[in-house]
Design a protein around this motif. Structure first.
Motif, PDB file in Angstrom:
ATOM      1  N   ILE A 145       1.132  -1.452  -0.191  1.00  0.00           N
ATOM      2  CA  ILE A 145       0.044  -0.158  -0.151  1.00  0.00           C
ATOM      3  C   ILE A 145       0.939   1.306   0.189  1.00  0.00           C
ATOM      4  N   HIS A 146       2.111   1.113   0.305  1.00  0.00           N
ATOM      5  CA  HIS A 146       3.061   2.179   0.422  1.00  0.00           C
ATOM      6  C   HIS A 146       3.862   2.345  -0.838  1.00  0.00           C
ATOM      7  N   THR A 147       3.903   1.498  -1.753  1.00  0.00           N
ATOM      8  CA  THR A 147       4.650   1.517  -3.047  1.00  0.00           C
ATOM      9  C   THR A 147       3.720   2.398  -4.261  1.00  0.00           C
ATOM     10  N   ALA A 148       4.713   3.527  -4.338  1.00  0.00           N
ATOM     11  CA  ALA A 148       4.414   4.357  -5.478  1.00  0.00           C
ATOM     12  C   ALA A 148       3.945   3.712  -6.631  1.00  0.00           C
ATOM     13  N   PRO A 149       2.690   4.408  -7.478  1.00  0.00           N
ATOM     14  CA  PRO A 149       2.281   3.610  -8.629  1.00  0.00           C
ATOM     15  C   PRO A 149       3.407   3.277  -9.524  1.00  0.00           C
TER      16      PRO A 149
ATOM     17  N   GLY B 113      -3.859  -7.497  -0.747  1.00  0.00           N
ATOM     18  CA  GLY B 113      -4.779  -6.548  -0.008  1.00  0.00           C
ATOM     19  C   GLY B 113      -4.492  -5.051  -0.321  1.00  0.00           C
ATOM     20  N   PHE B 114      -5.418  -4.249  -0.366  1.00  0.00           N
ATOM     21  CA  PHE B 114      -5.294  -2.727  -0.661  1.00  0.00           C
ATOM     22  C   PHE B 114      -6.343  -2.027  -0.293  1.00  0.00           C
ATOM     23  N   PHE B 115      -6.123  -0.670  -0.262  1.00  0.00           N
ATOM     24  CA  PHE B 115      -7.155   0.253   0.018  1.00  0.00           C
ATOM     25  C   PHE B 115      -7.979   0.569  -1.227  1.00  0.00           C
ATOM     26  N   ALA B 116      -9.099   0.464  -1.278  1.00  0.00           N
ATOM     27  CA  ALA B 116      -9.886   0.724  -2.735  1.00  0.00           C
ATOM     28  C   ALA B 116     -10.153   2.052  -2.897  1.00  0.00           C
ATOM     29  N   GLY B 117     -10.173   2.598  -3.994  1.00  0.00           N
ATOM     30  CA  GLY B 117     -10.709   3.759  -4.180  1.00  0.00           C
ATOM     31  C   GLY B 117     -11.244   4.063  -5.748  1.00  0.00           C
ATOM     32  N   SER B 118     -11.648   5.431  -6.165  1.00  0.00           N
ATOM     33  CA  SER B 118     -12.138   5.459  -7.254  1.00  0.00           C
ATOM     34  C   SER B 118     -11.057   5.683  -8.436  1.00  0.00           C
ATOM     35  N   ARG B 119      -9.804   6.131  -7.786  1.00  0.00           N
ATOM     36  CA  ARG B 119      -8.694   6.521  -8.727  1.00  0.00           C
ATOM     37  C   ARG B 119      -7.415   6.124  -7.888  1.00  0.00           C
ATOM     38  N   VAL B 120      -6.317   6.117  -8.486  1.00  0.00           N
ATOM     39  CA  VAL B 120      -5.105   5.785  -7.738  1.00  0.00           C
ATOM     40  C   VAL B 120      -4.901   7.223  -7.079  1.00  0.00           C
ATOM     41  N   GLU B 121      -4.746   7.265  -5.750  1.00  0.00           N
ATOM     42  CA  GLU B 121      -4.570   8.497  -5.093  1.00  0.00           C
ATOM     43  C   GLU B 121      -3.925   8.249  -3.873  1.00  0.00           C
ATOM     44  N   LEU B 122      -2.867   9.169  -3.584  1.00  0.00           N
ATOM     45  CA  LEU B 122      -2.139   9.483  -2.336  1.00  0.00           C
ATOM     46  C   LEU B 122      -2.994   9.806  -1.062  1.00  0.00           C
TER      47      LEU B 122
ATOM     48  N   GLY C 221      -2.679  10.364   3.449  1.00  0.00           N
ATOM     49  CA  GLY C 221      -1.754  10.033   4.536  1.00  0.00           C
ATOM     50  C   GLY C 221      -2.306   8.968   5.424  1.00  0.00           C
ATOM     51  N   GLN C 222      -1.350   8.124   5.988  1.00  0.00           N
ATOM     52  CA  GLN C 222      -1.699   6.925   6.564  1.00  0.00           C
ATOM     53  C   GLN C 222      -0.936   7.220   7.992  1.00  0.00           C
ATOM     54  N   ALA C 223      -1.259   6.408   8.954  1.00  0.00           N
ATOM     55  CA  ALA C 223      -0.673   6.420  10.607  1.00  0.00           C
ATOM     56  C   ALA C 223       1.054   6.438  10.055  1.00  0.00           C
ATOM     57  N   VAL C 224       1.474   5.581   9.384  1.00  0.00           N
ATOM     58  CA  VAL C 224       3.001   5.032   9.311  1.00  0.00           C
ATOM     59  C   VAL C 224       3.476   6.024   8.288  1.00  0.00           C
ATOM     60  N   THR C 225       3.178   6.142   7.200  1.00  0.00           N
ATOM     61  CA  THR C 225       3.486   6.859   5.913  1.00  0.00           C
ATOM     62  C   THR C 225       2.575   6.941   5.080  1.00  0.00           C
ATOM     63  N   THR C 226       2.793   7.638   3.849  1.00  0.00           N
ATOM     64  CA  THR C 226       1.725   7.696   2.744  1.00  0.00           C
ATOM     65  C   THR C 226       1.501   6.440   2.149  1.00  0.00           C
ATOM     66  N   ALA C 227       0.282   6.316   1.668  1.00  0.00           N
ATOM     67  CA  ALA C 227      -0.346   5.192   0.905  1.00  0.00           C
ATOM     68  C   ALA C 227      -1.007   5.558  -0.099  1.00  0.00           C
ATOM     69  N   TYR C 228      -1.505   4.461  -0.717  1.00  0.00           N
ATOM     70  CA  TYR C 228      -2.354   4.837  -2.011  1.00  0.00           C
ATOM     71  C   TYR C 228      -3.811   4.112  -1.854  1.00  0.00           C
TER      72      TYR C 228
END
Length: 90
Positions: free
Chosen positions: A2-6, A29-38, A40-47
């Motif tokens: 989830i922290h890997t840049a596209p 497993g990943f966070f689902a969204g309507s587009r690839v989008e950065l 902020g997450q508790a540890v570091t940025t996620a997508y």
């Protein structure tokens, strides 16, 4: 993952494919969204990733998608998972 840049996703999936035997399974497993989008997450940025776009990334890396699932609980980020198998190459 989830922290890997596209722009690095294919590198990550290629390494996953390298480590698996033909027809080996991968569960993503990943966070689902309507587009690839950065975001902020508790540890570091996620997508966030749309399920169809993550499935396309897996297909491009030599996997066959065999199942997808999404879930969302009130007040939580929507989650998704994909089960894929590494295609056999002649």
């Amino acid at each position: 993952m989830i922290h890997t840049a596209p722009d690095r996703m294919q590198t990550l999936l290629a390494e996953s494919a390298r480590c698996l035997a033909p027809r080996g399974s991968l569960f993503v497993g990943f966070f689902a969204g309507s587009r690839v989008e950065l975001f902020g997450q508790a540890v570091t940025t996620a997508y966030f990733w749309p399920v169809d776009e993550m499935a396309s990334e897996l297909e491009r890396a030599g996997f066959q998608v065999v199942g997808t699932h999404t879930r969302g609980d009130p007040g939580s980020r929507r989650h998704a998972d994909i089960t894929a198998v590494l295609r056999c190459h002649p």
